[in-house]
Enzyme design. Structure first.
Site, PDB file in Angstrom:
ATOM      1  N   LYS A  17      15.742 -83.708 -50.690  1.00 36.23           N
ATOM      2  CA  LYS A  17      14.344 -83.400 -51.014  1.00 36.23           C
ATOM      3  C   LYS A  17      13.496 -84.655 -51.188  1.00 36.23           C
ATOM      4  CE  LYS A  17      14.534 -81.097 -54.846  1.00 36.23           C
ATOM      5  NZ  LYS A  17      15.882 -80.746 -55.205  1.00 36.23           N
ATOM      6  N   ARG A  93      10.919 -74.710 -60.676  1.00 33.01           N
ATOM      7  CA  ARG A  93      12.360 -74.485 -60.709  1.00 33.01           C
ATOM      8  C   ARG A  93      12.743 -73.204 -61.401  1.00 33.01           C
ATOM      9  NH1 ARG A  93      15.880 -79.830 -60.908  1.00 33.01           N
ATOM     10  NH2 ARG A  93      14.204 -81.187 -60.300  1.00 33.01           N
ATOM     11  N   ARG A 131      25.250 -91.248 -54.328  1.00 30.31           N
ATOM     12  CA  ARG A 131      23.812 -91.536 -54.367  1.00 30.31           C
ATOM     13  C   ARG A 131      23.475 -92.702 -55.309  1.00 30.31           C
ATOM     14  NH1 ARG A 131      19.503 -86.837 -55.687  1.00 30.31           N
ATOM     15  NH2 ARG A 131      20.373 -86.747 -57.789  1.00 30.31           N
ATOM     16  N   ARG A 163      22.022 -92.861 -61.049  1.00 29.29           N
ATOM     17  CA  ARG A 163      21.244 -92.178 -62.082  1.00 29.29           C
ATOM     18  C   ARG A 163      22.119 -91.778 -63.261  1.00 29.29           C
ATOM     19  NH1 ARG A 163      17.548 -87.727 -59.123  1.00 29.29           N
ATOM     20  NH2 ARG A 163      18.487 -86.511 -60.802  1.00 29.29           N
ATOM     21  N   ARG A 174      23.588 -79.090 -63.260  1.00 31.12           N
ATOM     22  CA  ARG A 174      22.352 -78.965 -62.494  1.00 31.12           C
ATOM     23  C   ARG A 174      22.524 -78.006 -61.320  1.00 31.12           C
ATOM     24  NH1 ARG A 174      22.612 -84.534 -61.825  1.00 31.12           N
ATOM     25  NH2 ARG A 174      21.127 -84.674 -60.132  1.00 31.12           N
TER      26      ARG A 174
HETATM   27  P1  ADP Z   1      17.777 -83.163 -59.491  1.00 34.44           P
HETATM   28  O1  ADP Z   1      17.046 -82.387 -58.446  1.00 34.44           O
HETATM   29  O2  ADP Z   1      18.832 -84.047 -58.943  1.00 34.44           O
HETATM   30  O3  ADP Z   1      18.278 -82.323 -60.624  1.00 34.44           O
HETATM   31  P2  ADP Z   1      15.238 -84.385 -60.427  1.00 34.44           P
HETATM   32  O4  ADP Z   1      15.075 -85.840 -60.250  1.00 34.44           O
HETATM   33  O5  ADP Z   1      14.400 -83.482 -59.620  1.00 34.44           O
HETATM   34  O6  ADP Z   1      16.792 -84.174 -60.169  1.00 34.44           O
HETATM   35  O7  ADP Z   1      15.093 -83.987 -61.966  1.00 34.44           O
HETATM   36  C1  ADP Z   1      15.832 -84.649 -62.962  1.00 34.44           C
HETATM   37  C2  ADP Z   1      15.767 -83.878 -64.271  1.00 34.44           C
HETATM   38  O8  ADP Z   1      14.414 -83.780 -64.716  1.00 34.44           O
HETATM   39  C3  ADP Z   1      16.248 -82.435 -64.223  1.00 34.44           C
HETATM   40  O9  ADP Z   1      17.646 -82.336 -64.330  1.00 34.44           O
HETATM   41  C4  ADP Z   1      15.529 -81.856 -65.434  1.00 34.44           C
HETATM   42  O10 ADP Z   1      16.136 -82.256 -66.655  1.00 34.44           O
HETATM   43  C5  ADP Z   1      14.181 -82.527 -65.362  1.00 34.44           C
HETATM   44  N1  ADP Z   1      13.223 -81.735 -64.549  1.00 34.44           N
HETATM   45  C6  ADP Z   1      12.663 -82.109 -63.368  1.00 34.44           C
HETATM   46  N2  ADP Z   1      11.876 -81.139 -62.884  1.00 34.44           N
HETATM   47  C7  ADP Z   1      11.929 -80.120 -63.774  1.00 34.44           C
HETATM   48  C8  ADP Z   1      11.351 -78.828 -63.823  1.00 34.44           C
HETATM   49  N3  ADP Z   1      10.535 -78.363 -62.860  1.00 34.44           N
HETATM   50  N4  ADP Z   1      11.637 -78.039 -64.883  1.00 34.44           N
HETATM   51  C9  ADP Z   1      12.445 -78.458 -65.870  1.00 34.44           C
HETATM   52  N5  ADP Z   1      13.031 -79.658 -65.881  1.00 34.44           N
HETATM   53  C10 ADP Z   1      12.786 -80.498 -64.848  1.00 34.44           C
END
Ligand code: ADP
Ligand code: ZN
Length: 222
Positions: A17, A93, A131, A163, A174
């Protein structure tokens, strides 16, 4: 014609993504809004949201809907930069977030398209383990494709690291939450005639071409 585009990108962790959203945003000349990148920046800056988010993120849990909705609302409506469109990465999400987004973007003209970037779990597990990301700009690398100078970002010179939430336990959490909370959005957007599924396997350039072709086809129908 490459002006504007209001897009949401869905896809499980490791689907690519982030990489694809950067390219699509550049192609359509709109901002790339990544909630993960925004939250990681907030954590580094030690802001109030960052302090609140850190624990959730390290455990692989989702932030409470109302917290993240406020962050995104501010980003989308608080600035002129999203008038011409945007690429949303990592939001929504949950169904509650999708409902909130509907209201937020209504005055901007609604969404044009939602892309589900599809990559099987077996593949994303491998990708996540290898990653590496730039701490400063969020650019993606991997053990197989490191930056030119290890481990310094080609784009910005920032440190390229693993990360904090790319641990086996947090990755599993996740991915589980993705199936429970986010996968239902695929049907939710299909019902609203906004969904396009794109195969996320293969060369990143080929995937970008597929995505842009799908968006162009949608736009020409409008
Ligand atoms: P990934 O897709 O690998 O889980 P992201 O970088 O998109 O990672 O997000 C990292 C973290 O940030 C998520 O695991 C969550 O804790 C938080 N987060 C990001 N976007 C959201 C969202 N839309 N709702 C709730 N938590 C979020
Ligand atoms: Zn960088």
């Amino acid at each position: 014609m490459t002006d504007g585009c209001r897009l949401v990108m869905l896809g499980r962790q490791g689907a690519g993504k982030g990489t694809q959203c950067v390219r699509v945003a550049r192609h359509f000349d709109v901002p790339h809004i990544s909630t993960g990148d925004m939250l990681r920046a907030a954590v580094r800056a030690g802001s109030e949201v960052g302090l609140r988010a850190k624990g959730f993120m390290d455990r692989g849990e989702l932030l409470p809907d109302e917290v993240i909705i406020e962050v995104v609302d501010e980003q989308l409506t608080g600035s002129e930069s999203t008038r011409g469109g945007f690429v949303l990465d990592g939001f929504p999400r949950t169904v509650a977030q999708a409902e909130a987004l509907d209201k937020i973007v209504a005055p901007l003209g609604g969404l044009d398209v939602v892309i589900d970037l599809d990559v099987p779990v077996s593949v994303v597990l491998e990708r996540l383990a290898s990653r590496r990301v730039c701490e400063k700009c969020g650019a993606n690398y991997s053990v197989a494709e490191p930056p030119t100078n290890p481990w310094v970002c080609d784009a910005c010179g920032g440190d390229v690291v693993q990360r904090d939430d790319d641990t086996p336990v947090a990755i599993r959490r996740r991915l589980d939450l993705y199936e429970q909370e986010t996968a239902p959005l695929v049907a939710w957007y299909a019902e609203r005639d906004l969904l396009e599924t794109v195969d996320g396997l293969g060369d990143a350039d080929d995937v970008s071409e597929r995505i842009i072709a799908v968006i162009d086809a949608r736009r020409s129908k409008r």
